[in-house]
Write a protein that holds these residues in place. Sequence first.
Motif, PDB file in Angstrom:
ATOM      1  N   PHE A 402       0.831  -1.204   0.000  1.00  0.00           N
ATOM      2  CA  PHE A 402       0.000   0.000   0.000  1.00  0.00           C
ATOM      3  C   PHE A 402       0.864   1.251   0.000  1.00  0.00           C
ATOM      4  O   PHE A 402       0.592   2.220  -0.726  1.00  0.00           O
ATOM      5  CB  PHE A 402      -0.907  -0.003   1.234  1.00  0.00           C
ATOM      6  N   LEU A 403       1.897   1.243   0.830  1.00  0.00           N
ATOM      7  CA  LEU A 403       2.755   2.427   0.927  1.00  0.00           C
ATOM      8  C   LEU A 403       3.519   2.679  -0.368  1.00  0.00           C
ATOM      9  O   LEU A 403       3.776   3.828  -0.736  1.00  0.00           O
ATOM     10  CB  LEU A 403       3.735   2.252   2.089  1.00  0.00           C
ATOM     11  N   ASP A 407       0.863   5.748  -3.862  1.00  0.00           N
ATOM     12  CA  ASP A 407       1.567   6.982  -3.485  1.00  0.00           C
ATOM     13  C   ASP A 407       1.578   8.029  -4.586  1.00  0.00           C
ATOM     14  O   ASP A 407       2.283   9.027  -4.491  1.00  0.00           O
ATOM     15  CB  ASP A 407       3.012   6.655  -3.090  1.00  0.00           C
ATOM     16  N   ASP A 412      -3.141   8.405  -4.589  1.00  0.00           N
ATOM     17  CA  ASP A 412      -2.217   8.794  -3.526  1.00  0.00           C
ATOM     18  C   ASP A 412      -2.996   8.809  -2.211  1.00  0.00           C
ATOM     19  O   ASP A 412      -3.610   9.810  -1.831  1.00  0.00           O
ATOM     20  CB  ASP A 412      -1.618  10.178  -3.820  1.00  0.00           C
ATOM     21  N   ARG A 414      -1.667   7.599   0.862  1.00  0.00           N
ATOM     22  CA  ARG A 414      -0.819   7.358   2.028  1.00  0.00           C
ATOM     23  C   ARG A 414      -1.192   8.236   3.212  1.00  0.00           C
ATOM     24  O   ARG A 414      -1.007   7.838   4.363  1.00  0.00           O
ATOM     25  CB  ARG A 414       0.651   7.583   1.653  1.00  0.00           C
ATOM     26  N   LEU A 419      -7.041   4.312   4.108  1.00  0.00           N
ATOM     27  CA  LEU A 419      -6.071   3.270   3.787  1.00  0.00           C
ATOM     28  C   LEU A 419      -6.208   2.086   4.743  1.00  0.00           C
ATOM     29  O   LEU A 419      -6.150   0.927   4.319  1.00  0.00           O
ATOM     30  CB  LEU A 419      -4.656   3.849   3.849  1.00  0.00           C
ATOM     31  N   ILE A 495       0.641   0.753   8.026  1.00  0.00           N
ATOM     32  CA  ILE A 495      -0.047   1.922   7.470  1.00  0.00           C
ATOM     33  C   ILE A 495      -0.771   2.762   8.513  1.00  0.00           C
ATOM     34  O   ILE A 495      -1.224   3.864   8.189  1.00  0.00           O
ATOM     35  CB  ILE A 495      -1.040   1.483   6.381  1.00  0.00           C
ATOM     36  N   ARG A 497      -1.148   5.435  11.186  1.00  0.00           N
ATOM     37  CA  ARG A 497      -0.319   6.600  11.506  1.00  0.00           C
ATOM     38  C   ARG A 497      -0.026   6.642  13.007  1.00  0.00           C
ATOM     39  O   ARG A 497      -0.824   6.164  13.830  1.00  0.00           O
ATOM     40  CB  ARG A 497      -1.051   7.862  11.071  1.00  0.00           C
TER      41      ARG A 497
END
Length: 551
Positions: A402-403, A407, A412, A414, A419, A495, A497
């Motif tokens: 995914f990262l 992106d 995009d 991220r 996500l 993923i 945060r």
Amino acid sequence: MSPRRPGWWRRNAARLGLMAVPAAFFAVFFAYPVAAIVARGLKTDGGWQLGRIADVLTQSDIRQVLWFTTWQALVSTALTLVIALPGAYALARFDFPGKQVLRAVITVPFVLPTVVVGTAFMALVGRGGLLDALWGVRLDTTVWAILLAHVFFNYAVVVRTVGGLWAQLDPRQEEAARMLGASRFTAWRTVTLPALAPAVAAAALMVFLFTFTSFGVVQILGGPTFSTLEVEIYRQTADLFDLSTAAVLTLIQFVAVGAILALHAWTVRRRETALRLVDASVTARRPRGAGQWALLAGVVATVVVLLLLPLAVLVQRSFGGAGLAYYRALTEADGGVFLVAPIEAIGNSLSYAVAATVIAVVIGGLAAVALTRRDAGRLVRGFDALLMLPLGVSAVTVGFGFLIALDEPPLDLRASWILVPLAQALVGVPFVVRTMLPVLRAVDVRLREAASVLGASPWRAWREVDLPLVRRALLIAAGFAFAVSLGEFGATVFIARPDNPTLPVAVARLLGRPGDLNYGQAMALSTILMIVCAVALLVLERLRTDRTGEF
């Protein structure tokens, strides 16, 4: 049914239309990220470095990981079958007070996140655990902790998969063999066991799949000594940044999982077509004689020791003789492990799980409707197998993919909150499909045809005929998707945060730091996560019907 036959596309336009959305979802959020990380690891300016595969396989430490991954999965599967088959028999053939409660208790470990399972066994067999306190015995540095945790996690797979079929086998066939002079064991071996073989094989393959790809349990209990393919992929990716080795290991796991799923599909087809079944409600009776009561008591004792004791120790360690101190500490941010107070992980996990459940129900529901008809060709069977792949393909690879892949515009994502739910929904979709498909296939097609004759459109016919019949299965599927999304760890650890951790990620990070306070907070968060999953399961047990399927 072959696509080459005239009119095939016209007759199956509706099915193909339903398959389009799930296929696009899996192509973008599963196949593309996995392919991206494999390409990043094996492709250079000079082309594909396929020789890297042989280089990796010749490394002694990698061969050791492959060997450990395989043999621990085999041993875990054998132990689970030996320990769980008596429970499958008891729930299938005996009728006793508290049977539904026992069924719910048995299923709790299966819906628990693997991080919680690892944490529970750490509290039982690890430093300062119950065994350490009573007898000075620690198993957290041995393979036994991993094997027992795997049995704990997969006990319900065998009990509910094998027991569900066992309850529907006509006991008069075995009784007839005994009347002809066969002993109890001979009658069971020659009559019942062959009939159960497809279900036993299907359960064994599922247990092997889950243990072969084990991550959270081995990550917590294995330490630096033991590593499965999944754990090694994580180490090569996150710690060593060796994407080429991680890509090779991903391909190896992909091939192995594909073979396992092919075997599983074959056993499931045998189970569906080879047997004549009876109503499960007429086969169960109260235990008779001292032997049957002793068997039931042994099953209950096994459930208490193997399933309830680790969870009870987990709860006890969350208090740690200090009352609610560890729980109060969850409300404070120390600026070390998290950027926010650990307690916020609860709200994060719940919101992510709700979003993931909505996605999984929509995608899985469309897929299940597309797979409803049994006269499927290779295209549709291949689509069914595709839906199961996320259960076995490395979640670590998906998360890191995914990262890497998502992106650039227009994908995009991220920095987007969506996500995490997308990654969690990938794991939830197979459970939605497997829960809804048996019920959808049980709907009498003549009801749809009658609605069509009366002028209803296909959408209205489905809304008026199918939906009322499958509403309960839909709620159960949503519950399973919510539970597995809540506990997803392999992809989320990459993923999520730092300012929005989920409960499994928060538990793992707390366990990774020294100190009694961090350990106690990990136990407290694990207890909260366990309670949330248990409540979801109890709701499922209230909703489930015998026609809904086992998983």
